[in-house]
Write an enzyme that holds these catalytic residues in place. Structure first.
Site, PDB file in Angstrom:
ATOM      1  N   GLU A   1       0.859  -1.182   0.000  1.00  0.00           N
ATOM      2  CA  GLU A   1       0.000   0.000   0.000  1.00  0.00           C
ATOM      3  C   GLU A   1       0.896   1.233   0.000  1.00  0.00           C
ATOM      4  O   GLU A   1       1.657   1.450   0.937  1.00  0.00           O
ATOM      5  CB  GLU A   1      -0.912  -0.017   1.225  1.00  0.00           C
ATOM      6  CG  GLU A   1      -1.999   1.050   1.197  1.00  0.00           C
ATOM      7  CD  GLU A   1      -2.982   0.856   2.337  1.00  0.00           C
ATOM      8  OE1 GLU A   1      -4.158   0.582   2.058  1.00  0.00           O
ATOM      9  OE2 GLU A   1      -2.560   0.950   3.508  1.00  0.00           O
TER      10      GLU A   1
ATOM     11  N   ALA B   1      -0.132   4.689  -0.876  1.00  0.00           N
ATOM     12  CA  ALA B   1      -0.735   5.919  -0.358  1.00  0.00           C
ATOM     13  C   ALA B   1      -0.694   5.887   1.165  1.00  0.00           C
ATOM     14  O   ALA B   1      -0.874   4.833   1.782  1.00  0.00           O
ATOM     15  CB  ALA B   1      -2.173   6.066  -0.847  1.00  0.00           C
TER      16      ALA B   1
ATOM     17  N   ASN C   1       3.353   9.413   7.932  1.00  0.00           N
ATOM     18  CA  ASN C   1       4.121   8.372   7.279  1.00  0.00           C
ATOM     19  C   ASN C   1       3.334   7.060   7.362  1.00  0.00           C
ATOM     20  O   ASN C   1       2.397   6.936   8.151  1.00  0.00           O
ATOM     21  CB  ASN C   1       5.483   8.179   7.961  1.00  0.00           C
ATOM     22  CG  ASN C   1       6.353   9.413   7.831  1.00  0.00           C
ATOM     23  OD1 ASN C   1       6.698   9.837   6.732  1.00  0.00           O
ATOM     24  ND2 ASN C   1       6.699  10.003   8.967  1.00  0.00           N
ATOM     25  N   LYS C   2       3.745   6.072   6.587  1.00  0.00           N
ATOM     26  CA  LYS C   2       3.038   4.789   6.594  1.00  0.00           C
ATOM     27  C   LYS C   2       3.180   4.060   7.929  1.00  0.00           C
ATOM     28  O   LYS C   2       2.265   3.373   8.367  1.00  0.00           O
ATOM     29  CB  LYS C   2       3.558   3.881   5.475  1.00  0.00           C
ATOM     30  CG  LYS C   2       3.040   4.220   4.104  1.00  0.00           C
ATOM     31  CD  LYS C   2       1.528   4.237   4.007  1.00  0.00           C
ATOM     32  CE  LYS C   2       0.897   2.868   4.073  1.00  0.00           C
ATOM     33  NZ  LYS C   2      -0.580   2.941   3.922  1.00  0.00           N
ATOM     34  N   VAL C   3       4.345   4.162   8.548  1.00  0.00           N
ATOM     35  CA  VAL C   3       4.560   3.499   9.842  1.00  0.00           C
ATOM     36  C   VAL C   3       4.741   4.576  10.905  1.00  0.00           C
ATOM     37  O   VAL C   3       5.637   5.403  10.808  1.00  0.00           O
ATOM     38  CB  VAL C   3       5.813   2.590   9.822  1.00  0.00           C
ATOM     39  CG1 VAL C   3       5.992   1.902  11.169  1.00  0.00           C
ATOM     40  CG2 VAL C   3       5.692   1.554   8.696  1.00  0.00           C
TER      41      VAL C   3
END
Length: 344
Positions: free
Chosen positions: A142, A144, A338-340
């Protein structure tokens, strides 16, 4: 230009099929692990926390087991031991790398809990490695920042978990979910009207109850993340206790419900109250009843209430992506995210 978020919304039917194909054969493993437990403790943050709210309502309402949401700071900040004998601790993290969630699951195991991980990070992720049983979703990468397919596949994993806990549901309903999502993506309803209705506002109240409460929370989070709206996600029972005062001609309500179920009538009544007071109420799902009481409406899935949240979030995702673009924003890369996410 097609955004990454929009492309990933379209990937959800395939991601759900792959996740269900991978996890449904593991129901007996879940049943064996959970056999000596009596209640559940969900460990999550952010979007995963919203998914856990769905798990809580589903398992309490259909499997008859008490559930609660963990406060990770008890483990990571206060470092307090709690007796978790007889508890099934279920940690959710899309990446499987959020240190706080990994540490809290390890803490739960040390306190006597049986442990389950739900993650898109794969079996080699730190969270999966920390669990007695890992339910790995099949959303694929993923890109986005706002979670879409990783969220819906978490809901699918929670539905499979509920089956392993003896939920009184028709497992065959899960087979209908991917096609129902595909239809919603193609025919979301009055999307343009709702986008225009929210284009100039600074705040919105997003409300649902029961199984749909998780969708209200997640839709509000998406509108905050990608559209920078002051979006308040509330159970309509809490909304009626006072915060409804903020709903006015400048602050509309977005009301979420499955097409049938015990919370639909209350959602319809709330829509009528909002519009009767001169404010705007936009429906998400709820069939013709909610659409008829709303200013404009987005379609919901033709699914039973227990699996409806997997589809109900799709109109909210489409709304978020389209509204962000309408407001001149990039939904793929919201500021400051951010993603994480790691917390101190």
């Amino acid at each position: 230009m097609t955004t990454m978020m929009r492309a990933e919304i379209a990937e959800q039917p395939a991601a759900l099929r792959a996740t269900l194909d991978a996890l449904l054969p593991r129901v007996e493993e879940i049943r064996a692990l959970a056999g000596r437990t009596r209640q559940l403790l969900f460990v999550a943050r952010g979007t995963s926390d919203n998914a856990a709210v769905y798990g809580r309502y589903l398992i309490e309402a259909r499997a008859g087991r008490l559930c609660s949401l963990a406060a990770p700071s008890i483990a990571t900040t206060y470092r307090r031991r709690v007796d978790l004998d007889g508890v099934l601790a279920v940690a959710l993290s899309q990446s499987g790398r959020t240190e706080e969630i990994v540490e809290t699951l390890a803490w739960a195991r040390d306190c006597g809990a049986r442990t389950v991980a739900i993650t898109n990070g794969g079996p080699e992720s730190p969270l999966a490695a920390a669990a007695d049983l890992a339910l790995c979703t099949e959303a694929g990468e993923e890109k986005a920042v706002p979670a879409t397919k990783t969220y819906t596949t978490q809901l699918a994993a929670l539905a499979v978990l509920a089956l392993g806990l003896g939920a009184e549901v028709d497992a065959g309903d899960l087979d209908r979910v991917p096609d129902a999502l595909a239809r919603l993506i193609d025919r979301p309803g009055d999307l343009d009207a709702v986008v225009e209705g929210l284009a100039e506002v600074t705040g919105v109240v997003v409300s649902g109850r029961g199984m749909a409460f998780s969708t209200a929370l997640e839709t509000a989070l998406k509108l905050k993340e990608a559209c920078y709206l002051h979006a308040m996600g509330l159970s309509y029972a809490d909304l009626l206790h006072g915060p409804i005062a903020v709903v006015d001609e400048l602050t509309p309500a977005l009301l979420v419900a499955a097409g049938a179920g015990p919370t639909l009538a209350g959602t319809v009544a709330l829509a009528r109250r909002v519009t009767g007071a001169g404010a705007r109420a936009y429906g998400v799902g709820g069939g013709t009843e909610l659409a008829g009481a709303a200013t404009a409406a987005l379609n919901g899935p033709d699914l039973p209430e227990w699996v409806a949240p997997m589809g109900l979030i799709v109109p909210g995702q489409l709304l978020t992506e389209a509204l962000a673009r309408r407001r001149g924003l990039d939904p793929d890369s919201p500021r400051g995210l951010n993603k994480v996410t790691q917390t101190g």
